[in-house]
Scaffold this motif. Sequence first.
Motif, short mmCIF file in Angstrom:
data_model
loop_
_atom_site.label_atom_id
_atom_site.label_comp_id
_atom_site.label_asym_id
_atom_site.label_seq_id
_atom_site.Cartn_x
_atom_site.Cartn_y
_atom_site.Cartn_z
N THR A 162 -1.60 -7.02 1.36
CA THR A 162 -2.12 -5.94 0.52
C THR A 162 -3.64 -5.98 0.57
O THR A 162 -4.28 -6.56 -0.30
N TYR A 181 2.51 4.23 -0.75
CA TYR A 181 1.27 3.55 -0.42
C TYR A 181 0.82 3.95 0.98
O TYR A 181 1.65 4.23 1.85
N THR A 238 -0.03 -5.11 -7.18
CA THR A 238 0.18 -4.78 -5.79
C THR A 238 0.43 -6.03 -4.95
O THR A 238 1.20 -6.00 -4.00
#
Length: 165
Positions: A152, A133, A100
Motif C-alpha cells: 500500500t 482503489y 489501508t
Amino acid sequence: MGPFLGLGMAGIVLLAFSLAFDGLLEGALDGLFDGWLSLPVIAGFVSMLGFTGAIVLGTTGLGPGAAAAAGALAGAGAGGLTYRVCRALARDDGGAAPRTSGLVGSAGFVVTAVPAGGYGEVLLRLGGQPVKYAAIAEGPLATGAEVWVTGTPSSTLVSVRAVER
C-alpha cells in the motif's frame, strides 16, 4: 401495593430520562461514586424495588416490610447488573478503524484494466465494505482478474499481483 407500583413506574420514567439526558448526574457528581450513582443504575434499582415489592406483596401473605426488603435485594441485584453492563459498554475498545495497510494479503478483482507500468482500479473489501482503489502492477492485468494486494504505497493506491491458480 400502589406505592410499590408507583416506584416501579418511576424507575421506568427515570430510565427514559437517563436515555434522554445521558451523563447528567455523572457530570454533576464528577465521578464521585464511579458510576454507581448513575441514572441507569438508580433507575434499575428503583424499578426493580417497586415491581418486586408489588409482586411479593400481592402474591404472598407477607407485609410491606418484607416486600420492601425483597424489593431492595432484587433492586441491588438489578443495579449491580446495570452498572456492570454500562461499564462493559463504555470500555468497548475492540473496534479499531480499518486501515489501508490492513489490505496487504487480501484478494480483490480488477475493475479497470491495469496496463504494464500504469494505473488501473481494483475492488477490495476494507472493514467488510467494498472499496475501489487505484492499482499498480508489474505486468498487465485484465478487467475481472483476481489479484492479491502486495503493498500500500499510499492511502488510495495499492500494488497488486495476479492470483496464480
